[in-house]
Design a protein around this motif. Structure first.
Motif, short mmCIF file in Angstrom:
data_model
loop_
_atom_site.label_atom_id
_atom_site.label_comp_id
_atom_site.label_asym_id
_atom_site.label_seq_id
_atom_site.Cartn_x
_atom_site.Cartn_y
_atom_site.Cartn_z
N ALA A 117 0.83 -1.21 0.00
CA ALA A 117 0.00 0.00 0.00
C ALA A 117 0.87 1.26 0.00
O ALA A 117 0.56 2.24 -0.70
CB ALA A 117 -0.93 0.00 1.21
N ILE A 118 1.96 1.24 0.77
CA ILE A 118 2.86 2.40 0.83
C ILE A 118 3.50 2.65 -0.52
O ILE A 118 3.55 3.79 -1.02
CB ILE A 118 3.96 2.16 1.90
CG1 ILE A 118 3.34 2.08 3.29
CG2 ILE A 118 5.00 3.28 1.84
CD1 ILE A 118 4.35 1.74 4.37
N VAL A 120 2.52 1.69 -3.60
CA VAL A 120 1.56 2.14 -4.60
C VAL A 120 1.17 3.61 -4.37
O VAL A 120 1.11 4.40 -5.32
CB VAL A 120 0.29 1.25 -4.58
CG1 VAL A 120 -0.82 1.87 -5.44
CG2 VAL A 120 0.63 -0.15 -5.07
N THR A 121 0.94 3.98 -3.13
CA THR A 121 0.55 5.35 -2.82
C THR A 121 1.65 6.35 -3.18
O THR A 121 1.40 7.37 -3.83
CB THR A 121 0.21 5.49 -1.31
OG1 THR A 121 -0.84 4.59 -0.97
CG2 THR A 121 -0.21 6.92 -0.98
N VAL A 122 2.88 6.03 -2.77
CA VAL A 122 4.00 6.93 -3.04
C VAL A 122 4.27 7.05 -4.54
O VAL A 122 4.50 8.16 -5.06
CB VAL A 122 5.27 6.44 -2.31
CG1 VAL A 122 6.50 7.23 -2.76
CG2 VAL A 122 5.10 6.57 -0.81
N ALA A 124 2.13 6.58 -6.97
CA ALA A 124 1.01 7.30 -7.59
C ALA A 124 1.14 8.81 -7.36
O ALA A 124 0.93 9.62 -8.28
CB ALA A 124 -0.31 6.80 -7.03
N ILE A 125 1.52 9.21 -6.14
CA ILE A 125 1.72 10.63 -5.83
C ILE A 125 2.85 11.20 -6.70
O ILE A 125 2.75 12.31 -7.24
CB ILE A 125 2.05 10.83 -4.34
CG1 ILE A 125 0.82 10.50 -3.48
CG2 ILE A 125 2.50 12.26 -4.07
CD1 ILE A 125 1.10 10.49 -2.00
N LEU A 187 4.83 1.56 -11.14
CA LEU A 187 3.54 1.32 -10.49
C LEU A 187 2.88 0.06 -11.05
O LEU A 187 2.37 -0.79 -10.29
CB LEU A 187 2.63 2.53 -10.69
CG LEU A 187 1.25 2.52 -9.99
CD1 LEU A 187 1.43 2.42 -8.48
CD2 LEU A 187 0.47 3.78 -10.36
#
Length: 323
Positions: A117-118, A120-122, A124-125, A187
């Motif tokens: 989750a970390i 993918v989030t990073v 994507a940002i 990603l």
């Protein structure tokens, strides 16, 4: 010190913005990599560090290149931006090597990364932020090429006009294009490897990202090596030649050279005039030509030489813009 601050205000704004954004992105990715050990995240961290350092160098180089000529350097500092960019690509080259090396290691010894989750989030940002910087660079290209494109047209037009942009803006565009594309690739690799168990894919993505970075290194090196040596600009030569030939007393152009000096241009032209003209008339021709050429954006230096008309037409830009 005061002069330095004045020069820095004139630096390439797209490079400064990109450098700040990439520094933030690299820091976030580095922290995420420390927690997860994800190789695709490592690749993007290296990419971010290289881009940030590169773009800060570009910003400083573009600012210092605007320093006025001195007695020691009478030709000015226009090519300084090319020299800085040649040095900056070494940083990206080293980061590219490390990215590929780590990717190959992960392909040979694939392992599952933690913190899905970390990661993918990073990532994507990072893609969102890099895309915004890329769009800003596209708008800067429109400004530098005097294009009237708006909205979605800016995206497509920027790819057509990037070759005419200033060296610093061109570098920012290329680096953030690769950065946004590399972020999407990383990603996709993380998501696919998570749900398929094909963990070597993250290493493959890392190698591809490293190769993309090497492509930028090669392209930027070749472009700026030509700039340091002194590269002519065919399109600008045609434009200047047309302006010179508009003067009613100009018979022909015997020689015309337009040399890129970083973000600026140096013009040397040998003009043919009728032998019956007086010195005063020839001087008026010089003033008119200098005034016309001086209105062209980016022209900082013009040298005009007059010779007697030989009756042979040399100026045929459609056949040979370099005369």
């Amino acid at each position: 010190m005061k002069e330095l601050f004045i020069l820095l205000k004139q630096g390439n704004k797209a490079a400064l913005t990109a450098g700040i954004v990439n520094a933030i992105i690299a820091t976030i990715r580095g922290i995420a990599f420390a927690f997860t050990g994800n190789v695709a995240m490592f690749a993007e961290t290296m990419h971010g560090i290289g881009d940030a350092a590169n773009q800060f160098f570009v910003y400083i180089g573009s600012a210092l290149s605007k320093k006025a000529p001195t007695e020691r350097f009478p030709s000015g500092f226009g090519r300084l931006v090319n020299l800085v960019l040649l040095g900056a690509v070494l940083i990206v080259g080293i980061m590219s090597y490390e990215t590929i090396k780590e990717g190959v290691h992960h392909i040979i010894h694939p392992t599952e990364s933690a913190g899905f989750a970390i990661v993918v989030t990073v990532l994507a940002i990072g893609v969102v932020l890099e895309s915004s910087v890329l769009y800003k660079a596209m708008k800067e290209i429109m400004h530098e090429t005097n294009s009237t494109a708006k909205g979605m047209q800016i995206i497509f037009k920027s790819f057509q006009l990037v070759g005419k942009a200033k060296p610093a803006t061109k570098l920012v565009f290329m680096e953030d294009l690769v950065a946004a594309g590399g972020g999407l690739l990383a990603l996709a690799a993380v998501i696919i490897s998570k749900y398929t168990g094909f963990h070597a894919l993250e290493g493959i993505a890392s190698v591809i990202i490293g190769i993309m970075m090497f492509f930028v290194v090669g392209k930027v090196f070749l472009d700026n090596a030509a700039g340091v040596i002194g590269e002519s600009d065919d399109e600008m030569e045609i434009q200047i030649g047309q302006l010179v030939m508009q003067d009613p007393l100009v018979k022909d152009i015997q020689e015309l050279v337009v040399i890129k000096e970083g973000e600026h241009f140096h013009v040397e032209v040998k003009v043919e005039l009728a032998p019956t003209l007086t010195i005063a008339e020839a001087d008026n021709v010089r003033l008119r030509i200098e005034a016309k050429i001086g209105q062209v954006e980016g022209i900082t230096d013009v040298i005009i030489e007059f010779v007697k008309d030989d009756g042979i037409l040399n100026w045929k830009p459609e056949e040979n813009p370099n005369i």
